[in-house]
Design a protein around this motif. Structure first.
Motif, short mmCIF file in Angstrom:
data_model
loop_
_atom_site.label_atom_id
_atom_site.label_comp_id
_atom_site.label_asym_id
_atom_site.label_seq_id
_atom_site.Cartn_x
_atom_site.Cartn_y
_atom_site.Cartn_z
N ILE A 131 -4.83 -0.35 12.61
CA ILE A 131 -5.17 -1.03 11.24
C ILE A 131 -4.63 -0.07 10.12
O ILE A 131 -4.16 -0.56 8.99
N GLY A 132 -4.91 1.04 10.20
CA GLY A 132 -4.67 1.83 9.17
C GLY A 132 -3.27 2.12 8.76
O GLY A 132 -2.89 2.12 7.59
N ARG A 133 -2.27 2.02 9.91
CA ARG A 133 -1.01 2.08 9.80
C ARG A 133 -0.54 0.60 8.75
O ARG A 133 0.40 0.81 8.02
N GLU A 134 -1.10 -0.36 9.24
CA GLU A 134 -0.67 -1.72 8.52
C GLU A 134 -1.18 -1.60 6.99
O GLU A 134 -0.47 -2.23 6.33
N ILE A 135 -2.50 -0.95 6.52
CA ILE A 135 -2.64 -0.84 5.35
C ILE A 135 -1.81 -0.15 4.53
O ILE A 135 -1.31 -0.48 3.54
N THR A 136 -1.32 1.06 5.10
CA THR A 136 -0.20 2.02 4.46
C THR A 136 1.09 1.25 4.31
O THR A 136 1.72 1.35 3.23
N HIS A 137 1.49 0.49 5.43
CA HIS A 137 2.66 -0.26 5.27
C HIS A 137 2.75 -1.03 4.01
O HIS A 137 3.83 -1.18 3.31
N PHE A 138 1.57 -1.87 3.78
CA PHE A 138 1.47 -2.67 2.70
C PHE A 138 1.55 -1.86 1.16
O PHE A 138 2.26 -2.50 0.47
N TRP A 139 0.88 -0.80 1.12
CA TRP A 139 0.88 -0.23 -0.09
C TRP A 139 2.06 0.31 -0.22
O TRP A 139 2.78 0.69 -1.32
N VAL A 140 2.97 0.98 0.59
CA VAL A 140 4.29 1.72 0.54
C VAL A 140 5.10 0.58 0.05
O VAL A 140 6.29 0.73 -0.70
N ARG A 141 5.26 -0.67 0.47
CA ARG A 141 5.92 -1.86 -0.02
C ARG A 141 5.71 -1.98 -1.49
O ARG A 141 6.87 -2.26 -2.47
N ILE A 142 4.64 -1.75 -1.88
CA ILE A 142 4.03 -1.99 -3.39
C ILE A 142 4.82 -0.77 -4.23
O ILE A 142 5.49 -0.88 -5.18
N GLU A 143 4.66 0.44 -3.46
CA GLU A 143 5.01 1.61 -4.18
C GLU A 143 6.37 1.87 -4.35
O GLU A 143 6.93 2.59 -5.39
N LEU A 147 11.15 -3.67 0.92
CA LEU A 147 10.67 -3.91 2.24
C LEU A 147 11.75 -2.69 2.95
O LEU A 147 11.68 -3.02 4.36
N GLN A 148 12.40 -1.90 2.40
CA GLN A 148 13.27 -0.81 3.17
C GLN A 148 12.47 0.06 3.94
O GLN A 148 13.04 0.41 5.17
N ILE A 149 11.43 0.29 3.64
CA ILE A 149 10.65 1.35 4.50
C ILE A 149 9.69 0.42 5.80
O ILE A 149 8.75 -0.10 5.48
N LYS A 150 10.34 0.88 6.81
CA LYS A 150 9.79 0.10 7.99
C LYS A 150 8.56 0.92 8.33
O LYS A 150 7.71 0.21 9.13
N ASP A 151 8.67 2.26 8.31
CA ASP A 151 7.37 3.10 8.76
C ASP A 151 7.48 4.30 8.03
O ASP A 151 8.42 5.13 7.75
N SER A 152 6.37 4.48 7.30
CA SER A 152 6.40 5.89 6.51
C SER A 152 5.41 7.22 7.12
O SER A 152 5.28 8.04 6.71
N MET A 153 4.80 6.79 8.45
CA MET A 153 3.79 7.58 8.78
C MET A 153 4.32 8.39 10.02
O MET A 153 3.59 9.28 10.47
N MET A 223 -3.77 9.38 -1.94
CA MET A 223 -2.31 9.53 -2.40
C MET A 223 -1.48 7.99 -2.57
O MET A 223 -0.99 7.95 -3.55
N HIS A 224 -2.35 7.00 -1.98
CA HIS A 224 -1.66 5.79 -2.58
C HIS A 224 -2.09 5.39 -4.05
O HIS A 224 -1.28 4.69 -4.60
N THR A 225 -3.24 5.77 -4.47
CA THR A 225 -3.49 5.67 -5.85
C THR A 225 -2.47 6.51 -6.58
O THR A 225 -1.88 6.06 -7.74
N ARG A 226 -2.39 7.58 -6.22
CA ARG A 226 -1.16 8.45 -7.00
C ARG A 226 0.17 7.83 -6.95
O ARG A 226 0.73 7.81 -7.90
N LEU A 227 0.51 7.33 -5.82
CA LEU A 227 1.83 6.88 -6.01
C LEU A 227 1.98 5.40 -6.33
O LEU A 227 2.98 5.35 -7.11
N PHE A 228 0.73 4.60 -6.59
CA PHE A 228 0.89 3.48 -6.97
C PHE A 228 1.10 3.55 -8.81
O PHE A 228 1.99 3.01 -9.20
N PHE A 229 0.43 4.74 -9.38
CA PHE A 229 0.56 4.71 -10.65
C PHE A 229 1.85 5.43 -10.98
O PHE A 229 2.58 5.17 -12.07
N GLY A 230 2.29 6.28 -10.13
CA GLY A 230 3.82 6.93 -10.03
C GLY A 230 4.78 5.65 -10.32
O GLY A 230 5.74 5.84 -10.78
#
Length: 249
Positions: A131-143, A147-153, A223-230
């Motif tokens: 579940i945690g990985r799926e949440i990160t996948h969602f945010w990485v697509r936004i950041e 859709l290029q990043i298939k997995d970042s963890m 981290m996702h908060t920082r990356l989103f605003f970045g």
């Protein structure tokens, strides 16, 4: 000129590290192990490995500081030693060593790219981690607006050391389990192509995980908060990225 090495961050995996090292020895590359303040039992195993195998090089952190600190230290050390690429692999046996030749082959074909594993999990993966990985996948697509990043963890990847060290010197990269996603997104932002290789990943029965559910999920959320605003002020650049960076089909 390509000059490869392996990089293994370790914290108290005394029972698996020797097997991992012996699987990597036949490739003939240096094996840099970043000891993140492990216990005495692990230090003894590492000392024996370094004594037995000339390929093994141990970096010792004075205290446990986190996977990200260990990896940044090792990446900087490897670059200073003249290596051009470092293949990060876990000490606990989760990653399929049989795929290592594919990683090196892809890195040779695309020396400026980050080559990462796209994990194929079996039923051993805990539901909470899934579940945690799926949440990160969602945010990485936004950041990344991609859709290029298939997995970042997944910490099974080949780093181009020059560009990776530029990122480490420029940003405060995540110090613990937030490291893998943080550095990948920032490399992507700086026009480093990210290519993936499908690879099997297991959670060994009785295996030891250093992932701390509350602490690391909190760090990942920050981290996702920082990356989103970045990402926000990089939107124009990210929208034109496809025209500037070549991907492999």
């Amino acid at each position: 000129m390509i000059n490869n090495c392996f990089i293994i961050p370790i914290y108290n995996h005394h029972d698996t590290i020797a097997h991992t090292v012996r699987q990597l020895l036949p490739f003939g590359y240096a094996i840099i192990i970043a000891d993140d303040g492990s216990n005495a039992e692990t230090k003894q195993v590492l000392a024996e490995l370094a004594k037995q195998y000339s390929q093994v090089d141990i970096i010792t952190l004075a205290q446990n500081s986190g996977k990200g600190v260990a990896m940044c230290t090792a990446l900087q050390y490897a670059y200073q030693q003249g290596f051009s690429h470092g293949l990060q692999i876990d000490a606990d046996g989760q990653h399929d060593v049989n795929d290592v030749p594919l990683f090196w082959q892809k890195a040779a074909q695309h020396p400026e790219a980050l080559i990462s594993g796209a994990p194929i999990y079996d039923n051993s993966m805990p539901l909470g981690r899934k579940i945690g990985r799926e949440i990160t996948h969602f945010w990485v697509r936004i950041e990344t607006l991609s859709l290029q990043i298939k997995d970042s963890m997944l910490g099974f990847r080949v780093y181009p050391l020059r560009s990776s060290n530029q990122i480490i010197q420029r940003y405060a990269i995540g110090q613990r389990m937030d490291f893998d996603t943080d550095i990948m997104v920032r490399l992507f932002w700086h026009d480093v192509a990210v290519l993936f290789i499908a690879t099997k990943v297991i959670y060994p029965q009785g295996g030891r995980s250093n992932f701390k559910m509350l602490r690391d999920n909190w760090l990942i959320s920050k981290m996702h908060t920082r990356l989103f605003f970045g990402m926000l002020w990089r939107i124009p650049k990210l929208l034109t990225r496809k025209r500037r960076v070549k991907y492999e089909a």
